[in-house]
Design a protein around this motif. Structure first.
Motif, PDB file in Angstrom:
ATOM      1  N   THR A  65       0.825  -1.201   0.000  1.00 44.25           N
ATOM      2  CA  THR A  65       0.000   0.000   0.000  1.00 44.25           C
ATOM      3  C   THR A  65       0.864   1.257   0.000  1.00 44.25           C
ATOM      4  O   THR A  65       0.584   2.224  -0.722  1.00 44.25           O
ATOM      5  CB  THR A  65      -0.927   0.004   1.231  1.00 44.25           C
ATOM      6  N   LEU A  66       1.911   1.232   0.792  1.00 49.70           N
ATOM      7  CA  LEU A  66       2.818   2.382   0.847  1.00 49.70           C
ATOM      8  C   LEU A  66       3.501   2.607  -0.502  1.00 49.70           C
ATOM      9  O   LEU A  66       3.652   3.747  -0.957  1.00 49.70           O
ATOM     10  CB  LEU A  66       3.868   2.171   1.937  1.00 49.70           C
ATOM     11  N   LEU A  67       3.920   1.518  -1.147  1.00 50.97           N
ATOM     12  CA  LEU A  67       4.617   1.648  -2.424  1.00 50.97           C
ATOM     13  C   LEU A  67       3.702   2.181  -3.532  1.00 50.97           C
ATOM     14  O   LEU A  67       4.167   2.771  -4.505  1.00 50.97           O
ATOM     15  CB  LEU A  67       5.200   0.295  -2.843  1.00 50.97           C
ATOM     16  N   GLN A  68       2.402   1.963  -3.387  1.00 51.01           N
ATOM     17  CA  GLN A  68       1.462   2.435  -4.388  1.00 51.01           C
ATOM     18  C   GLN A  68       1.092   3.895  -4.202  1.00 51.01           C
ATOM     19  O   GLN A  68       0.463   4.499  -5.081  1.00 51.01           O
ATOM     20  CB  GLN A  68       0.194   1.578  -4.345  1.00 51.01           C
ATOM     21  N   ALA A  69       1.481   4.458  -3.048  1.00 52.46           N
ATOM     22  CA  ALA A  69       1.151   5.864  -2.790  1.00 52.46           C
ATOM     23  C   ALA A  69       1.989   6.768  -3.688  1.00 52.46           C
ATOM     24  O   ALA A  69       3.211   6.584  -3.796  1.00 52.46           O
ATOM     25  CB  ALA A  69       1.404   6.194  -1.327  1.00 52.46           C
ATOM     26  N   PRO A  70       1.370   7.751  -4.347  1.00 52.86           N
ATOM     27  CA  PRO A  70       2.121   8.670  -5.220  1.00 52.86           C
ATOM     28  C   PRO A  70       3.192   9.432  -4.432  1.00 52.86           C
ATOM     29  O   PRO A  70       2.956   9.903  -3.319  1.00 52.86           O
ATOM     30  CB  PRO A  70       1.040   9.624  -5.742  1.00 52.86           C
ATOM     31  N   GLY A  71       4.364   9.507  -4.997  1.00 58.68           N
ATOM     32  CA  GLY A  71       5.445  10.277  -4.382  1.00 58.68           C
ATOM     33  C   GLY A  71       6.206   9.554  -3.300  1.00 58.68           C
ATOM     34  O   GLY A  71       7.122  10.129  -2.700  1.00 58.68           O
ATOM     35  N   GLU A  72       5.864   8.304  -3.010  1.00 56.38           N
ATOM     36  CA  GLU A  72       6.589   7.550  -1.982  1.00 56.38           C
ATOM     37  C   GLU A  72       7.986   7.205  -2.499  1.00 56.38           C
ATOM     38  O   GLU A  72       8.142   6.451  -3.452  1.00 56.38           O
ATOM     39  CB  GLU A  72       5.839   6.270  -1.624  1.00 56.38           C
ATOM     40  N   ALA A  73       9.008   7.792  -1.874  1.00 59.90           N
ATOM     41  CA  ALA A  73      10.375   7.614  -2.371  1.00 59.90           C
ATOM     42  C   ALA A  73      11.320   7.094  -1.304  1.00 59.90           C
ATOM     43  O   ALA A  73      12.535   7.054  -1.518  1.00 59.90           O
ATOM     44  CB  ALA A  73      10.903   8.932  -2.933  1.00 59.90           C
ATOM     45  N   ARG A  74      10.778   6.703  -0.153  1.00 60.19           N
ATOM     46  CA  ARG A  74      11.651   6.220   0.911  1.00 60.19           C
ATOM     47  C   ARG A  74      12.347   4.913   0.507  1.00 60.19           C
ATOM     48  O   ARG A  74      11.843   4.158  -0.330  1.00 60.19           O
ATOM     49  CB  ARG A  74      10.854   5.999   2.193  1.00 60.19           C
ATOM     50  N   ASP A  75      13.495   4.685   1.117  1.00 59.18           N
ATOM     51  CA  ASP A  75      14.250   3.460   0.867  1.00 59.18           C
ATOM     52  C   ASP A  75      13.406   2.248   1.243  1.00 59.18           C
ATOM     53  O   ASP A  75      12.634   2.282   2.223  1.00 59.18           O
ATOM     54  CB  ASP A  75      15.547   3.485   1.688  1.00 59.18           C
ATOM     55  N   LEU A  76      13.538   1.185   0.466  1.00 59.90           N
ATOM     56  CA  LEU A  76      12.751  -0.022   0.713  1.00 59.90           C
ATOM     57  C   LEU A  76      12.967  -0.575   2.117  1.00 59.90           C
ATOM     58  O   LEU A  76      12.027  -1.010   2.782  1.00 59.90           O
ATOM     59  CB  LEU A  76      13.078  -1.093  -0.332  1.00 59.90           C
ATOM     60  N   LEU A  77      14.206  -0.569   2.557  1.00 65.58           N
ATOM     61  CA  LEU A  77      14.490  -1.118   3.884  1.00 65.58           C
ATOM     62  C   LEU A  77      13.874  -0.252   4.975  1.00 65.58           C
ATOM     63  O   LEU A  77      13.376  -0.769   5.984  1.00 65.58           O
ATOM     64  CB  LEU A  77      16.003  -1.248   4.092  1.00 65.58           C
ATOM     65  N   ALA A  78      13.882   1.068   4.772  1.00 67.82           N
ATOM     66  CA  ALA A  78      13.244   1.957   5.744  1.00 67.82           C
ATOM     67  C   ALA A  78      11.741   1.677   5.818  1.00 67.82           C
ATOM     68  O   ALA A  78      11.150   1.657   6.901  1.00 67.82           O
ATOM     69  CB  ALA A  78      13.491   3.411   5.354  1.00 67.82           C
ATOM     70  N   LEU A  79      11.126   1.434   4.667  1.00 68.11           N
ATOM     71  CA  LEU A  79       9.712   1.090   4.653  1.00 68.11           C
ATOM     72  C   LEU A  79       9.468  -0.252   5.334  1.00 68.11           C
ATOM     73  O   LEU A  79       8.480  -0.423   6.052  1.00 68.11           O
ATOM     74  CB  LEU A  79       9.209   1.034   3.214  1.00 68.11           C
ATOM     75  N   ALA A  80      10.380  -1.194   5.102  1.00 66.00           N
ATOM     76  CA  ALA A  80      10.246  -2.512   5.732  1.00 66.00           C
ATOM     77  C   ALA A  80      10.279  -2.393   7.247  1.00 66.00           C
ATOM     78  O   ALA A  80       9.466  -3.004   7.952  1.00 66.00           O
ATOM     79  CB  ALA A  80      11.351  -3.437   5.248  1.00 66.00           C
ATOM     80  N   PHE A  81      11.198  -1.590   7.755  1.00 69.30           N
ATOM     81  CA  PHE A  81      11.275  -1.396   9.206  1.00 69.30           C
ATOM     82  C   PHE A  81      10.023  -0.685   9.720  1.00 69.30           C
ATOM     83  O   PHE A  81       9.555  -0.954  10.831  1.00 69.30           O
ATOM     84  CB  PHE A  81      12.518  -0.592   9.564  1.00 69.30           C
ATOM     85  N   ALA A  82       9.466   0.191   8.910  1.00 71.94           N
ATOM     86  CA  ALA A  82       8.285   0.940   9.332  1.00 71.94           C
ATOM     87  C   ALA A  82       7.068   0.041   9.502  1.00 71.94           C
ATOM     88  O   ALA A  82       6.183   0.329  10.317  1.00 71.94           O
ATOM     89  CB  ALA A  82       7.976   2.046   8.328  1.00 71.94           C
ATOM     90  N   VAL A  83       6.997  -1.064   8.743  1.00 75.22           N
ATOM     91  CA  VAL A  83       5.827  -1.944   8.844  1.00 75.22           C
ATOM     92  C   VAL A  83       6.067  -3.139   9.759  1.00 75.22           C
ATOM     93  O   VAL A  83       5.196  -4.011   9.878  1.00 75.22           O
ATOM     94  CB  VAL A  83       5.380  -2.435   7.449  1.00 75.22           C
ATOM     95  N   GLY A  84       7.238  -3.208  10.381  1.00 78.56           N
ATOM     96  CA  GLY A  84       7.449  -4.247  11.397  1.00 78.56           C
ATOM     97  C   GLY A  84       8.546  -5.244  11.141  1.00 78.56           C
ATOM     98  O   GLY A  84       8.893  -6.023  12.037  1.00 78.56           O
ATOM     99  N   PHE A  85       9.114  -5.273   9.932  1.00 75.31           N
ATOM    100  CA  PHE A  85      10.233  -6.186   9.707  1.00 75.31           C
ATOM    101  C   PHE A  85      11.458  -5.679  10.472  1.00 75.31           C
ATOM    102  O   PHE A  85      11.625  -4.470  10.665  1.00 75.31           O
ATOM    103  CB  PHE A  85      10.561  -6.286   8.213  1.00 75.31           C
ATOM    104  N   ASN A  86      12.300  -6.600  10.907  1.00 75.21           N
ATOM    105  CA  ASN A  86      13.487  -6.167  11.654  1.00 75.21           C
ATOM    106  C   ASN A  86      14.799  -6.598  11.017  1.00 75.21           C
ATOM    107  O   ASN A  86      15.853  -6.472  11.629  1.00 75.21           O
ATOM    108  CB  ASN A  86      13.425  -6.665  13.107  1.00 75.21           C
ATOM    109  N   SER A  87      14.740  -7.114   9.783  1.00 76.43           N
ATOM    110  CA  SER A  87      15.978  -7.446   9.081  1.00 76.43           C
ATOM    111  C   SER A  87      15.707  -7.489   7.583  1.00 76.43           C
ATOM    112  O   SER A  87      14.566  -7.725   7.148  1.00 76.43           O
ATOM    113  CB  SER A  87      16.544  -8.782   9.549  1.00 76.43           C
ATOM    114  N   LYS A  88      16.745  -7.280   6.815  1.00 76.96           N
ATOM    115  CA  LYS A  88      16.618  -7.307   5.367  1.00 76.96           C
ATOM    116  C   LYS A  88      16.282  -8.710   4.868  1.00 76.96           C
ATOM    117  O   LYS A  88      15.470  -8.880   3.951  1.00 76.96           O
ATOM    118  CB  LYS A  88      17.920  -6.823   4.731  1.00 76.96           C
TER     119      LYS A  88
END
Length: 378
Positions: free
Chosen positions: A327-350
């Motif tokens: 959902t975050l990746l589909q948002a217009p203008g979302e340019a954050r790093d993938l790993l930063a987004l992963a940490f934001a949704v609860g993942f704790n490692s690559k």
């Protein structure tokens, strides 16, 4: 005359390096119990090599009374490798001492003969030891290593299942090293069995013909030492605690735990709380932790999630994290790093992020982002 040639020097260098690694494992700060089991295994293999190291250098020609020096501990290999596996993944090893009774007998078979005069030892070796005792110990060692390796493999597979069912970051703690070192031991076992068969076929083979075998054992010593040291600081989650007992469940839940209980309905209620409170965002969430939050135990929670979602804890939580990230990746203008987004949704490692995303999205995170960007531009 004592002369260290290429054969004896090769075995000596490998043994010394292995013993140095065993010392490091013995003193390791983390996984100390596992390190000591592995250190003892390395020492036992190095001891097996020692008679050939000194034999190729001429020690037995110079001091023939060294025969029957108690340096063979092959019946300890199996218990030690299982002890290492169990300690590394947090399984208890109750009453370990009975497993070492056979190696004690093996030690005494040499130690009790060692002090006797050389003539007596030669007579004993010709009549009893070489034709009966030594082959019996070899066969027993092969059977022991195979049996304990099978038990260690079952423990490893059980641990992998436990990780998958109890943690969302199990991929970060998958002890593939256990699988690899068991494979190395199996290879050594097969080579050893081959040499024993060759000896039976051709009894004229002497200890110089055994050199390739002991080079293999030397390589095993170094491999176990380096591999064990590399993984000595990995904090593998422990299985020892296991699931919470059913008696620990709150009284209201225990009263409802009847054979007619609708586990699908109960699971749906738990899933609703997981979604409404976004419990999946917690990067440290485990099955036991979620059970405490929901007021139940791990057994009931796993049963309810399975009945309602058809998935285990790991899949339920990571599926929601992946969906949120999509959902975050589909948002217009979302340019954050993938790993930063992963940490934001609860993942704790690559590693856990990449594996879960590919499993539930069917492609890598970068491919999904690229796909989303193309759809937005269309």
């Amino acid at each position: 005359m004592i002369a260290f040639g290429p054969m004896s020097v090769t075995l000596l260098l490998c043994s010394v390096q292995g013993l140095m690694l065993a010392a490091l494992l013995w003193r390791s700060r983390f996984n100390r119990a596992a390190g000591r089991w592995l250190a003892l295994l390395i020492i036992a293999v190095a001891a097996l090599i020692t008679p050939y190291t000194i034999g190729y250098a001429g020690f037995y020609d110079r001091w023939p009374w060294l025969s029957f020096a108690p340096l063979s501990f092959t019946l300890a290999f199996g218990p030690l490798l299982y002890g290492y596996t169990a300690a590394l993944i947090g399984l208890p090893v109750p009453r370990a001492w009975p497993h070492f009774v056979p190696v004690t007998v093996q030690f005494l078979a040499y130690a009790l003969v060692f002090p006797f005069p050389l003539s007596t030892k030669n007579w004993w070796n010709t009549i009893i030891h070489a034709p009966i005792i030594d082959p019996a110990f070899d066969i027993a060692a092969l059977v022991s290593i195979a049996a304990y390796s099978a038990a260690a493999w079952r423990a490893y597979r059980g641990y992998r299942r436990w990780l998958d069912q109890n943690r969302t970051d199990g991929v970060d703690f998958d002890p593939v090293w256990i699988r690899n070192f068991l494979a190395a031991l199996l290879l050594a076992l097969l080579v050893w069995a081959g040499f024993l068969i060759a000896k039976q076929i051709d009894p004229t083979r002497d200890y110089f013909d055994q050199f390739p075998l002991y080079v293999g054992f030397s390589g095993l010593v170094i491999y176990l030492g380096i591999g064990g040291w590399r993984h000595s600081a990995t904090p593998f989650p422990s299985m020892e605690a296991g699931p919470l007992p059913e008696e620990a469940e709150p009284p209201d839940m225990a009263a409802a735990a009847t054979p007619s209980r609708d586990w699908a309905q109960q699971g749906q209620a738990w899933l609703a709380r997981i979604d409404n409170e976004a419990l999946w965002r917690d990067p440290a969430l485990t099955l036991a932790g979620l059970a405490r939050i929901l007021g139940t135990n791990t057994t009931y929670l796993s049963r309810g999630l399975g009945a309602a979602a058809g998935e285990n804890f790991n899949a339920v939580i990571n599926r929601r994290r992946v969906a949120e990230l999509q959902t975050l990746l589909q948002a217009p203008g979302e340019a954050r790093d993938l790993l930063a987004l992963a940490f934001a949704v609860g993942f704790n490692s690559k590693a856990s992020f990449n594996r879960a995303f590919k499993e539930f999205a069917g492609m890598s995170p970068s491919s999904w982002r690229l796909k989303s960007q193309k759809l937005q531009m269309a």
